[in-house]
Design a protein around this motif. Structure first.
Motif, PDB file in Angstrom:
ATOM      1  N   SER A  64      24.205  50.323 -36.728  1.00  0.00           N
ATOM      2  CA  SER A  64      24.151  48.903 -37.060  1.00  0.00           C
ATOM      3  C   SER A  64      22.771  48.519 -37.574  1.00  0.00           C
ATOM      4  N   ALA A  65      22.679  47.328 -38.124  1.00  0.00           N
ATOM      5  CA  ALA A  65      21.412  46.841 -38.669  1.00  0.00           C
ATOM      6  C   ALA A  65      20.370  46.671 -37.567  1.00  0.00           C
ATOM      7  N   PHE A  66      20.774  46.197 -36.412  1.00  0.00           N
ATOM      8  CA  PHE A  66      19.807  45.989 -35.337  1.00  0.00           C
ATOM      9  C   PHE A  66      19.220  47.312 -34.862  1.00  0.00           C
ATOM     10  N   GLU A  67      20.054  48.335 -34.722  1.00  0.00           N
ATOM     11  CA  GLU A  67      19.543  49.638 -34.300  1.00  0.00           C
ATOM     12  C   GLU A  67      18.593  50.203 -35.346  1.00  0.00           C
ATOM     13  N   TRP A  68      18.869  49.950 -36.624  1.00  0.00           N
ATOM     14  CA  TRP A  68      17.956  50.410 -37.673  1.00  0.00           C
ATOM     15  C   TRP A  68      16.603  49.709 -37.509  1.00  0.00           C
ATOM     16  N   ALA A  69      16.624  48.421 -37.233  1.00  0.00           N
ATOM     17  CA  ALA A  69      15.371  47.680 -37.071  1.00  0.00           C
ATOM     18  C   ALA A  69      14.575  48.190 -35.878  1.00  0.00           C
ATOM     19  N   VAL A  70      15.245  48.468 -34.772  1.00  0.00           N
ATOM     20  CA  VAL A  70      14.553  48.981 -33.590  1.00  0.00           C
ATOM     21  C   VAL A  70      13.932  50.341 -33.893  1.00  0.00           C
ATOM     22  N   SER A  71      14.683  51.222 -34.555  1.00  0.00           N
ATOM     23  CA  SER A  71      14.167  52.546 -34.896  1.00  0.00           C
ATOM     24  C   SER A  71      12.991  52.445 -35.856  1.00  0.00           C
ATOM     25  N   ALA A  72      13.088  51.562 -36.837  1.00  0.00           N
ATOM     26  CA  ALA A  72      11.994  51.401 -37.791  1.00  0.00           C
ATOM     27  C   ALA A  72      10.744  50.848 -37.112  1.00  0.00           C
ATOM     28  N   ALA A  73      10.918  49.882 -36.209  1.00  0.00           N
ATOM     29  CA  ALA A  73       9.769  49.341 -35.482  1.00  0.00           C
ATOM     30  C   ALA A  73       9.100  50.419 -34.641  1.00  0.00           C
ATOM     31  N   ALA A  74       9.891  51.286 -34.011  1.00  0.00           N
ATOM     32  CA  ALA A  74       9.325  52.381 -33.232  1.00  0.00           C
ATOM     33  C   ALA A  74       8.540  53.337 -34.125  1.00  0.00           C
ATOM     34  N   SER A  75       9.068  53.636 -35.307  1.00  0.00           N
ATOM     35  CA  SER A  75       8.363  54.526 -36.228  1.00  0.00           C
ATOM     36  C   SER A  75       7.034  53.924 -36.662  1.00  0.00           C
ATOM     37  N   ALA A  76       7.037  52.630 -36.959  1.00  0.00           N
ATOM     38  CA  ALA A  76       5.802  51.967 -37.387  1.00  0.00           C
ATOM     39  C   ALA A  76       4.766  51.942 -36.264  1.00  0.00           C
ATOM     40  N   LEU A  77       5.200  51.670 -35.043  1.00  0.00           N
ATOM     41  CA  LEU A  77       4.271  51.620 -33.916  1.00  0.00           C
ATOM     42  C   LEU A  77       3.587  52.966 -33.695  1.00  0.00           C
ATOM     43  N   LEU A  78       4.365  54.036 -33.670  1.00  0.00           N
ATOM     44  CA  LEU A  78       3.784  55.356 -33.447  1.00  0.00           C
ATOM     45  C   LEU A  78       2.851  55.743 -34.590  1.00  0.00           C
ATOM     46  N   HIS A  79       3.234  55.413 -35.807  1.00  0.00           N
ATOM     47  CA  HIS A  79       2.399  55.746 -36.961  1.00  0.00           C
ATOM     48  C   HIS A  79       1.058  55.020 -36.883  1.00  0.00           C
ATOM     49  N   LEU A  80       1.079  53.757 -36.552  1.00  0.00           N
ATOM     50  CA  LEU A  80      -0.162  52.992 -36.474  1.00  0.00           C
ATOM     51  C   LEU A  80      -1.057  53.482 -35.346  1.00  0.00           C
ATOM     52  N   LEU A  81      -0.467  53.814 -34.208  1.00  0.00           N
ATOM     53  CA  LEU A  81      -1.264  54.341 -33.099  1.00  0.00           C
ATOM     54  C   LEU A  81      -1.906  55.670 -33.463  1.00  0.00           C
ATOM     55  N   GLU A  82      -1.175  56.509 -34.175  1.00  0.00           N
ATOM     56  CA  GLU A  82      -1.723  57.799 -34.582  1.00  0.00           C
ATOM     57  C   GLU A  82      -2.882  57.640 -35.563  1.00  0.00           C
ATOM     58  N   HIS A  83      -2.895  56.544 -36.292  1.00  0.00           N
ATOM     59  CA  HIS A  83      -3.951  56.331 -37.277  1.00  0.00           C
ATOM     60  C   HIS A  83      -5.057  55.401 -36.764  1.00  0.00           C
ATOM     61  N   GLY A  84      -5.141  55.246 -35.453  1.00  0.00           N
ATOM     62  CA  GLY A  84      -6.300  54.591 -34.872  1.00  0.00           C
ATOM     63  C   GLY A  84      -6.232  53.097 -34.729  1.00  0.00           C
ATOM     64  N   PHE A  85      -5.092  52.479 -34.959  1.00  0.00           N
ATOM     65  CA  PHE A  85      -4.984  51.033 -34.790  1.00  0.00           C
ATOM     66  C   PHE A  85      -4.848  50.672 -33.311  1.00  0.00           C
ATOM     67  N   ALA A  86      -5.369  49.527 -32.950  1.00  0.00           N
ATOM     68  CA  ALA A  86      -5.024  48.893 -31.683  1.00  0.00           C
ATOM     69  C   ALA A  86      -3.768  48.078 -31.941  1.00  0.00           C
ATOM     70  N   VAL A  87      -2.693  48.432 -31.279  1.00  0.00           N
ATOM     71  CA  VAL A  87      -1.369  47.949 -31.658  1.00  0.00           C
ATOM     72  C   VAL A  87      -0.733  47.182 -30.506  1.00  0.00           C
ATOM     73  N   ARG A  88       0.071  46.204 -30.860  1.00  0.00           N
ATOM     74  CA  ARG A  88       0.936  45.547 -29.883  1.00  0.00           C
ATOM     75  C   ARG A  88       2.301  45.311 -30.515  1.00  0.00           C
ATOM     76  N   LEU A  89       3.312  45.227 -29.666  1.00  0.00           N
ATOM     77  CA  LEU A  89       4.678  44.916 -30.079  1.00  0.00           C
ATOM     78  C   LEU A  89       4.987  43.494 -29.647  1.00  0.00           C
ATOM     79  N   LEU A  90       5.509  42.699 -30.576  1.00  0.00           N
ATOM     80  CA  LEU A  90       5.803  41.295 -30.311  1.00  0.00           C
ATOM     81  C   LEU A  90       7.247  41.020 -30.719  1.00  0.00           C
TER      82      LEU A  90
END
Length: 452
Positions: A273-299
């Motif tokens: 579903s579209a919602f599961e795609w959004a959750v998976s994409a948000a998880a991918s973005a979070l991990l990518h940003l953390l790996e590249h040194g960002f201070a990250v939060r999920l909102l």
């Protein structure tokens, strides 16, 4: 039953409970033998057949002897479970190892071991264990997998004790269980520049990652092993004790990932579903940003922040980032639809009501995943963009995901007019490709002097 296991989750079970409990464990075969024995005894009395009476007594006594034997066998069995790994992505497998130890001085009879697992993880595993010698051990294993994210309990272990004739069957349950966390699937994302040199992919961010700790220019007390060349003599004279200079630490770039969870913003359900795609994409973005040194939060749209409000809700430091990544993945594993009517909670948090980007934090990178946006929600989303830094929005065309006509063009246009790098997420889209396109679009608008 009593708690306590040698490893993993488990406990200790005795071979039988009270005599009444043993009688209640009569199987269909045992009850049939009792009924047949009683019927034969009655017929023998009516017909005056002593041979038939002996047969009836034999049929009735056999299950009772089995009950007594099982009741008197006071062997103790210890069971444990080892789950590896405890956190897997959707579609991944985890291995569960069960171990049974006979901690009594008597051998066991035939044992049936059963572990309770949710239906979504597959069939309930059952194992038949032959006689276990005193002090002996038996190990079995099985695998579980789920295409649906979530937190799933494993256990408790159940042990079935039977006699050799199958007349009595007793079930004992261990007291503890494990939890399998199925996190969203993630994609490896290419390193793209979304917000210019000042926002994280430049040399400044790399230098920040190369330095350990959260050092700043404020002197600190001398510690054994510190280089004496770093002694700050002015502070030493002022405080009356040896002080050393701290290394200067460049400020880490910040990023916020906004996930729209409104129930009315998505159509359909299930792993595709579209919602599961959004959750998976948000998880991918979070991990990518953390790996590249960002201070990250999920909102989320409700304004809830992960890892929390301490420090503005952002992760910090290498160890803290690893912990924050685990916390965010655990949150995304169980996140569901909210009943909120709008994006007001996220808007207020970003504008400073929840440790947002006010002041020094206003140059952070903002990445948002939106569902369907009407005119009011589009206006709120457009105003989320910060005064500086990058803002990237992935708008899911939920109607297209369910085969209806697309209605995402107008929200995309208005978001772009407000300075967002906005892209539509069509059904089945690979997020890594959308991420690359977002980077190319942001770089193009910045190079041409436009909004970005």
């Amino acid at each position: 039953m009593s708690a306590g296991a040698p490893h993993g989750a488990g406990g200790t079970a005795e071979g039988a409970g009270g005599l009444r409990a043993s009688l209640s464990g009569l199987t269909t075969r045992g009850r049939s033998f009792l009924a047949a024995g009683a019927a034969a005894a009655v017929c023998a009395y009516v017909l005056g057949q002593s041979e038939l009476l002996r047969v009836g007594l034999l049929l009735a006594l056999l299950p009772l002897v089995c009950v007594l034997a099982l009741h008197r066998n006071r062997y103790r069995v210890s069971g444990s479970r080892l789950l590896t790994p405890a956190r897997v992505p959707a579609g991944g497998e985890a291995r569960v190892q069960l171990r049974m130890d006979n901690v009594s001085r008597m051998p066991t009879g035939l044992l049936m071991l059963q572990d309770r697992v949710p239906y979504v993880l597959g069939p309930r595993p059952r194992f038949v264990l032959d006689r276990v010698e005193p002090g002996g051990r038996r190990e079995v294993s099985y695998r579980v997998r789920s295409d649906l994210r979530g937190r799933y309990p494993l256990g408790p272990l159940q042990l079935r004790l039977t006699d050799p004739f199958g007349m009595v069957e007793l079930t004992r349950s261990f007291s503890t269980y494990d939890t399998l966390t199925v996190i969203p699937r993630t994609e490896a994302l290419p390193p793209v520049r979304l917000s210019g040199e000042s926002s994280g992919y430049g040399d400044g961010s790399r230098r920040s990652l190369a330095l350990a700790g959260d050092d700043d220019v404020i002197p600190r007390t001398y510690r054994r092993g510190d280089d004496l060349r770093r002694v700050h003599w002015r502070s030493t004279a002022r405080y009356g004790e040896l002080m050393v200079r701290r290394e200067e630490q460049p400020q880490r770039s910040k990023a916020t990932v906004v996930l729209d969870t409104r129930r009315d913003a998505y159509e359909g359900a299930g792993p595709d579903s579209a919602f599961e795609w959004a959750v998976s994409a948000a998880a991918s973005a979070l991990l990518h940003l953390l790996e590249h040194g960002f201070a990250v939060r999920l909102l989320t749209d409700t304004g809830d922040s992960v890892p929390g409000e301490a420090g503005g809700g952002f992760s910090s430091g290498a160890q803290e980032s690893a912990e924050a990544a685990g916390l965010m993945m655990d949150t995304l594993a169980v996140v569901g639809h909210s009943d909120g009517p709008d994006l007001g909670g996220a808007y207020e948090a970003l504008r400073g009501g929840g440790g947002g980007f006010a002041g020094a934090g206003s140059d952070g990178l903002l990445i948002a995943f939106f569902g369907d946006l009407d005119d009011v929600q589009t206006e709120l989303a457009a105003r989320m963009r910060q005064r500086s830094g990058g803002a990237v929005a992935f708008v899911l065309d939920s109607a297209a995901w369910t085969g209806l006509p697309s209605r995402v063009e107008e929200p995309l246009r208005r978001l772009r007019d407000a300075g967002w790098t906005a892209l539509a997420a069509p059904p089945g889209a690979a997020f890594a490709e959308l991420w690359r396109r977002a980077g190319a679009t942001a770089l193009g608008t910045t190079a041409s002097g436009g909004r970005g």
